[in-house]
Design an enzyme around this catalytic site. Structure first.
Site, PDB file in Angstrom:
ATOM      1  N   GLN A  13     107.031  17.754  63.068  1.00  0.00           N
ATOM      2  CA  GLN A  13     108.899  16.850  62.747  1.00  0.00           C
ATOM      3  C   GLN A  13     110.010  18.682  63.258  1.00  0.00           C
ATOM      4  OE1 GLN A  13     109.634  16.309  58.543  1.00  0.00           O
ATOM      5  NE2 GLN A  13     109.186  14.325  59.128  1.00  0.00           N
ATOM      6  N   TYR A  53     108.840   3.969  64.675  1.00  0.00           N
ATOM      7  CA  TYR A  53     109.462   3.660  65.985  1.00  0.00           C
ATOM      8  C   TYR A  53     109.179   2.097  65.482  1.00  0.00           C
ATOM      9  CZ  TYR A  53     110.520   8.288  68.184  1.00  0.00           C
ATOM     10  OH  TYR A  53     111.187   8.578  68.100  1.00  0.00           O
TER      11      TYR A  53
END
Lengths: 384, 384
Positions: A133, A235
């Protein structure tokens, strides 16, 4: 291990890949840093700031390439297809290039640069896993884009965003509709809400509705079947033209009553879905503003064009493609943090240790020692 | 009683003096309204909107003047000294002009227009009494300017305003310093705070400190003696060069640590006090942004120039003079509400009844039937 930071030469690019504050952790890991003169100026970081942090300033891009093992860039060749070609003459065999390089949009550039016997890491391909991340440039830069999209809409709107009750009457708040609640969309929702607008949000992923509401937005639900809209990376997935057609019809009704529409529905490596048709735009009041953050790859808004200001029946449509570069100091700070963490993941005992078994390395390494090694890129190039 | 609304012709002026929503109360009071074609377009109000509200559209400015008893303008001659001269040929003896006309900045224009046997009301001179609050164009337009000043600073700053804690590190909030806590200043403080900045505020009037704090700003106190800094209308008074010199010295220390400085210290009819010197600007970091809302009359920031973008050692200095016109829809809505209430105060039983004993009328009537009648303007013109 010498890392070079070069001055970005893509038109309008004001970011820099590494800021002075990131030098210390890299130096501690055994790296020396050289910086092309003026590399950070547009982002507010002077040569003197880099020197104070222990970098050596070199006077040309050629020197930066010649004297380094690794080159950090915001935009490598793939993401800088014209000016970036100069680098083909500057790279050395064995040199490692790290940065954004639009690998899914411009795989040919990866191959061309690989032909110079380079190793390339495309930071757009950072996997969406917890450990990575802190290296995710798409997320960090999308944060800035989402904020900026609201500001440019607010500047153009002939109204103010907040509700005001004044002696001269009550001004109604602006109504802002944000389509796509990924990182950019959520930041747009947060920013529009901060500024006092009434905010609607929409995403095909049902999971996103809670996030929209948690920021004070109202999640719009068209009651369309969209299970499986999220891929394993989090996504949005492509759901097919039939789904999008129905979605557009519902969308037009919401769009009509809004002052500002911001669309953020980009799908990595694919044409962006059309969400707001010309008909829907025609239903909006004069003075309304649309910002299409997916304009670079086809756009979510039918009349939008990349980096073009379009006035359509009194409605303004913007399609900015590099918004993060317009907030260069903070965008660079985040990019710098990302690329630093990425590199540190490849350093063991002050030496570079590229372990292809590491998921982060495997996902981002698009070329090694002159060969395109990433499966998806190889497929796109017809090499698989 | 026929009221004409003309298309503003000052460069960049997008506002309109009356919007369709204000027609009903005027019609109820016995007025007919005629509108020059296109008068509201730039503010988002179409001829059709005016017609739907019962206005007659006329095809030229000349027709608007010829067919009316009263003309409403955002900028009459004094506030529109070049293009406004055309109106000298269009006005009729006995015609009543209502609007902004910069009477203290351009008293000669009042006299020149009076020479055409007109009666003129300057809305900048609305007294600061409770009954007139709803007519106060300086307040209503300053609300918009204060909001807008923050947006233009935010757009220019290479940082974002809010603090963000992200996977790519923490972005520190921008630090915004608003000098002058009148209507524009307070709205700037509120807007910067909304957007997430750390906000400092300063005003010579101790009374303003509480207001600054109530909006979430931190009131800066330089511990300077400034009793009597407020006049009976609630405006800041001129305190003399010695006071301002000390103030500037203290100011420089605060300015140095800020990303954005917005100054709003204008004194009606006087040169604005210099608050931020070139030296103070030199102490700011590159990328910082200053917005001088007093640039039109000398400015609060030494290097500022009206409507000019100045880059000074990497620091950007803006001096916008007509910000309200850049948010024309809401600014017009408020102006329209102001001018409507003003006119209604002069109507008795569906007839115009100009009572010079009314404080609002006495304060704003600068010319009557061809003669300059306002004491302060007469003094400025050497007629007293």
């Amino acid at each position: 291990m010498i890392i070079a930071v070069v001055r970005e030469n893509f038109p309008g690019e004001q970011r820099v890949a590494l800021i002075p504050a990131s030098l210390a952790p890299l130096q501690k890991a055994g790296a020396e840093i050289i910086v092309e003169t003026g590399a950070g100026v547009a982002a507010g970081f002077l040569d003197a700031d880099y020197e104070a942090a222990g970098a050596k300033i070199v006077s040309s891009r050629a020197d930066a390439f010649a004297q380094s093992d690794i080159v950090f860039q915001v935009r490598c060749l793939g993401a800088n297809p014209e000016a970036g070609r100069d680098d083909l003459e500057l790279v050395k065999p064995g040199q490692i290039l790290v940065g954004g390089c639009d690998p899914l949009g411009n795989p040919a550039a990866i191959a061309e640069m690989a032909g110079k016997q380079t190793t390339q890491f495309a930071l757009e391909l950072i996997p969406r896993i917890t450990r990575a991340q802190s290296m995710d440039i798409l997320s960090s830069q999308a944060t800035i884009s989402g904020y900026r999209a609201v500001l440019i809409a607010a500047i153009e709107l002939p109204k103010i965003f907040p509700m005001l009750m004044t002696a001269a009457g009550t001004l109604k708040p602006a109504k802002v509709f944000v389509i796509g609640a990924g990182v950019a969309g959520l930041q747009a929702i947060a920013t529009a809400k901060r500024l006092g607008a009434v905010v609607l949000g929409y995403d095909v992923r049902k999971e996103a509705q809670e996030q929209i509401e948690s920021l004070g937005g109202k999640a719009v639900d068209f009651h369309l079947e969209s299970s499986g809209a999220q891929d394993k990376g989090g996504y949005a997935k492509d759901l097919g033209e039939d789904f999008y057609k129905k979605q557009r019809e519902f969308m037009a009704d919401t769009v009509r009553e809004c002052d500002v529409v911001i669309t953020t529905a980009a799908i990595p490596g694919k044409k962006s879905p059309l969400l707001v048709t010309t008909d829907a735009v025609n239903g909006m009041r004069p003075g309304s503003v649309l910002v299409d953050l997916a304009a670079e790859r086809g756009g979510n808004i039918e009349p939008s064009q990349p980096d073009t200001r379009i006035e359509h029946n009194g409605v303004l449509i913007l399609g900015p493609t590099n918004l993060a570069a317009e907030v260069p100091q903070h965008a660079s700070q985040m990019f710098s943090s990302n690329i630093t963490k990425f590199l540190l993941n490849m350093v063991k005992e002050k030496e570079l240790a590229i372990d292809p078994a590491d998921e982060i390395i495997a996902s981002t390494m698009v070329a090694r020692d002159g060969e395109v090694v990433h499966n998806r890129i190889r497929e796109m190039l017809g090499l698989a």
